[in-house]
Design an enzyme around this catalytic site. Structure first.
Site, short mmCIF file in Angstrom:
data_model
loop_
_atom_site.label_atom_id
_atom_site.label_comp_id
_atom_site.label_asym_id
_atom_site.label_seq_id
_atom_site.Cartn_x
_atom_site.Cartn_y
_atom_site.Cartn_z
N GLU A 1 12.35 55.27 33.16
CA GLU A 1 12.80 55.62 31.63
C GLU A 1 13.59 54.67 31.06
O GLU A 1 14.86 54.76 31.56
CB GLU A 1 13.21 57.07 31.54
CG GLU A 1 12.54 58.21 31.68
CD GLU A 1 12.62 59.56 31.50
OE1 GLU A 1 13.97 59.64 30.76
OE2 GLU A 1 12.10 60.66 31.91
N GLU B 1 14.34 64.03 37.05
CA GLU B 1 15.77 63.92 37.08
C GLU B 1 16.66 64.98 37.87
O GLU B 1 17.54 65.38 37.37
CB GLU B 1 16.06 63.94 35.51
CG GLU B 1 15.57 62.52 34.94
CD GLU B 1 16.21 62.34 33.53
OE1 GLU B 1 16.33 63.41 32.76
OE2 GLU B 1 16.31 61.29 32.96
#
Length: 844
Positions: A253, A184
């Protein structure tokens, strides 16, 4: 020969050798449609299980349940701070035995996505970075910084090398088909200026040069350079597009709920919305999606990130914190996976054809051949149901739902129609009929009252207020700040003077003592860790001691430059003493890292019989900075335990020397913002669906059964602000209450569909199943007609046929059973009435 060709030849030769030795190799590549495993494009379902958030003894059970739930892949982070707690000293034992975990997945026949990072986030302490990293001269994390890149490359190489040594990559015959570098970073890259893109390029090149022979991914990284695959993280990823047409559409995710923080309500995500998000992703060309989390587990000890992330990492996952199946989430998603698997050959064979069916209504059709197709029909309106015409047939689509048609005509699954069984009450230990509570005799407790302030000879003095994390190096949650306040004696006057103490802290909490007596407690929250306290204080003439116990509750784990965010007081002012404000911020302070009880090791089993402990008839309650100890008998059974700490304030718990985690039931969530029946329709976010407003975030704390000894066990609590240990109890689960309600109009089970079958197939069924090892022992309700109410509170309706005996004959004494919902099986007391079968049963 180019370097790339040399590597390819080397892999082929390696595989030839391994096949000769009896090890089956797996090649893993990708194209614009999917991952390609052994030459075949694959549609894959994945789920996150983090090995340290449970114990090795239960890894195989969790993995088995994940496989039974329809998963192909297990995804996990790698946790640098526990694998290298001291620079150059590695640890891979117990809950951190990464090799054992990967091998357990392999033994179950599943693949692994290894997210090496080494930055994890994961609501894990310091995002997974070891604290020693912070003190390397000149270092800056996650940017184009030479000291950081050196250490990151060493750790990446350590993990990749370990996996190679154990032959765990797919091309060696192992289960690892994907690896991830960074995590991320795209969310924060802009904060690092020109160093950000340079770091991304370096990380990608470094990963590729590790020669894992499987693809690498970068999640939430739109500028991930070739050949790394950029992937999506979020609640919805159907509209995500990779940064190259040669890369498959992957979702690393998919949040099944959200994490829990002290002082917040409990978040959850309705399974209808979660299934909708997954179906939309595959409808729009997705090929790999991962549930974050499939099993969340527990943040044992001080592993929780921060600030104020709770010990439970349940995440409203299909497998709950204790490893029990959460219904209907697990079952409804299992059926979804089966429906998508039936479409796999179509999904990997072509790009979809889009058909608009009306306002907020559409279809996507995948052709395997000219006369063989699969389709998704979607109603993405958040309120209006609809009936659509498709291929000459009529289909009812509830609002915010997707139907899956593996033959372009039979709707075998709809995301809004939940036909799997349910669990009565969501909490594993909630109902007295399925949980046994063992109280601990109040007279059994011993205690040790800590000294306030400086307690040892390893204290030190420094001018001004020191930042806490740099001072403690995260060896403890606690740092004592001690100074004195002088009050003019004014001649013969010995009266107390009232003042006002103003303390401002970077976080996360602080206890304040004047002359060794507690006068105040301040704290922040997960979103805003800093806080200020304004506290009236009474001071004696002459010198007065001011002791501040500053507390960290998990180091920051997310955000740009999170590694340099501080903690502890940075301003202390006393006002109202008659001579203006006295700023103590630059005064001389004495410091001590940790508490006295930590220094003595009172949490350790070896200290259980120490003379430090006091035992008496009346246990002191509601006192700050006190340690409690008790021996308790192991409850019967083999399942996990729950420690009920609802009567305590704030602190930490240990069982037989193992850190259960931080507790804080005194911190109540806001009284507003929750709903009993959260509407799954419409976009979900982490605050949309919440429960238990006005209550503690957590009162039950997971104790793995493998930590428990036969006979006597040691429980130690460090209470910081005041609680009552006499009301602490231990719970164990003895069974589960399950239920289902299925109508004659519901579809048949997904796994009963066969290509070219009739629309009715085998007809709808009530299917009930217990956890492995438990059997259906009683049927408390069974009605065929129009039963009223919901699971746990069913009642007969106006049309009611008591079919308890019929269900008992089929189900009692079995781990699982199935009852056809037909009048042939159940009778027909009410002709021309659409009937349902509702059943409640007990597994034990």
């Amino acid at each position: 020969m180019t370097e790339k060709k040399k590597k390819l030849v080397g892999l082929v030769l390696l595989c030839v050798v391994l096949v000769f030795e009896g090890v089956v190799c797996t090649s893993v590549t990708y194209d614009g449609r999917a991952l390609v495993i052994d030459g075949k494009r694959r549609i894959l379902q994945s789920g996150s299980i983090h090995y340290p958030r449970t114990t090795p003894e239960v890894w195989p059970k969790l993995i088995r349940k994940a496989k039974e739930g329809g998963l192909d892949v297990i995804e996990t982070y790698v946790f640098w701070n526990y694998h290298e707690p001291v620079k150059g000293q590695y640890y891979f034992e117990g809950r951190f035995d990464l090799v054992r975990f990967v091998k357990a997945v392999h033994e179950a026949g599943l693949f692994v996505h290894l997210r090496i990072g080494p930055y994890a986030c994961a609501e894990w302490n310091y995002g997974g970075f070891p604290m020693w990293l912070h003190f390397i001269p000149g270092i800056q994390f996650r940017t184009n910084n030479a000291p950081f890149k050196t250490e990151m490359e060493i750790f990446l190489g350590k993990i990749v090398g370990l996996m190679k040594e154990e032959s765990l990559f797919a091309t060696q015959g192992g289960p690892i088909i994907l690896a991830q570098v960074e995590n991320e970073y795209g969310n924060v890259e802009g904060a690092y200026g020109v160093g950000g893109p340079l770091y991304v390029q370096w990380a990608a090149e470094t990963a590729v040069n590790m020669n894992t022979s499987v693809p690498w991914v970068m999640c939430a990284q739109s500028d991930a350079p070739d050949p790394l695959i950029n992937t999506c993280n979020g609640f919805y990823c159907d509209q995500f597009t990779p940064n190259s047409p040669s890369k498959p559409k992957m979702w690393t995710e998919n949040y099944v709920g959200w994490f829990l923080a002290f002082g917040y309500p409990i978040p959850y995500r309705p399974v209808e919305d979660l299934a909708f998000a997954v179906a939309r992703f595959y409808e729009y060309g997705g090929t790999f999606q991962n549930y974050y989390m499939y099993f969340g587990g527990s943040n044992f000890g001080r592993t929780a990130g921060g600030p104020l992330v709770a010990t439970s990492y349940d995440y409203d996952a299909p497998l709950d914190e204790y490893g029990f199946i959460r219904q209907p989430k697990w079952g409804h998603l299992r059926d979804l996976h089966k429906a998508i698997k039936l479409c796999e050959d179509h999904l990997v064979s072509s790009e979809p054809t889009h058909v608009q069916l009306g306002s907020n209504l559409e279809a996507h059709v995948y052709n395997k051949s000219s006369n063989d197709c699969a389709a998704f029909l979607a109603n993405y309106d958040s309120s209006q149901d609809a009936t659509v015409q498709f291929n000459g047939n009529s289909y009812f689509l509830p609002a915010w739902s997707v139907s899956i048609l593996p033959d372009c005509k039979t709707a075998i699954y709809n995301t809004a129609k939940v036909v799997s069984q349910r669990t009565v009450a969501d909490n594993s230990f909630a109902r007295t009929t399925t949980a046994r509570e063992t109280s601990i005799a109040p007279a059994s407790w011993s205690w040790y009252k800590e000294h306030v302030g400086i307690w040892g000879n390893n204290s030190f003095t420094s001018p001004g207020l020191l930042e806490q994390i740099n001072t403690t190096k995260d060896t403890s949650d606690f740092l004592w700040y001690t100074t004195s306040i002088y009050v003019d004696e004014n001649g013969a006057s010995n009266e107390e003077k009232e003042g006002l103490l103003l303390l401002v802290s970077l976080g996360h909490a602080a206890l304040v003592f004047i002359n060794k007596q507690v006068v105040g407690f301040g704290y922040g929250n997960h979103d805003i860790a800093n806080f200020s306290m304004t506290q009236k204080i009474n001071l004696n003439p002459g010198n007065n001691t001011l002791d501040v116990l500053s507390m960290m509750i998990g180091l920051q784990n997310y955000g740009p430059w999170f590694d340099v965010q501080g903690a502890g007081p940075f301003s202390v002012i006393v006002d109202g003493l008659g001579n203006g404000k006295t700023d103590l911020s630059s005064a001389e302070w004495t410091y001590q890292v940790g508490t006295e009880g930590e220094h003595l090791g009172l949490d350790r089993v070896g200290m259980a019989n120490s003379s430090f402990w006091t035992k008496g008839e009346l246990v002191p309650v509601n006192e700050s900075l006190i340690w409690y100890k008790v021996m308790f008998l192991a409850p019967e059974g083999t399942g996990p335990l729950a420690l009920n700490l609802a009567s305590m304030g704030k602190g930490q718990a240990w069982v037989n020397g193992q850190g259960v985690g931080r507790y804080w039931p005194a911190y109540l969530s806001p009284t507003t913002g929750c709903t009993d029946n959260c509407d799954y329709r419409g976009s979900y976010d982490a605050s949309k669906c919440q429960k238990d407003c006005g209550k503690p975030a957590q009162t039950l704390y997971h104790v793995p059964r493998s930590w428990i000894n036969p006979g006597q066990n040691l429980l130690v609590l460090h209470e910081e602000i005041g609680g009552d240990p006499s009301k602490v109890s231990v719970l164990t689960r003895t069974g589960q209450e399950i239920c289902a309600v299925i109508s004659e109009a519901d579809p048949s089970p997904v796994d009963s569909w066969k290509s070219n079958s009739e629309l009715t197939w085998n007809g709808p069924q009530v299917r009930l199943s217990c956890e492995a090892g438990w059997l259906i022992t009683s049927i408390s309700f069974a009605s065929f007609g129009n039963p009223q109410g919901s699971c746990g509170s069913f009642a007969p309706g106006g049309c009611h046929s008591d079919v308890v005996s019929t269900v008992e004959q089929v189900c009692i004494g079995r781990e699982a059973c199935s009852i056809p919902v037909t009048t042939n099986t159940l009778g027909d007391l009410c002709p021309n009435v659409l009937k349902s079968l509702a059943v409640e049963a007990l597994c034990s």
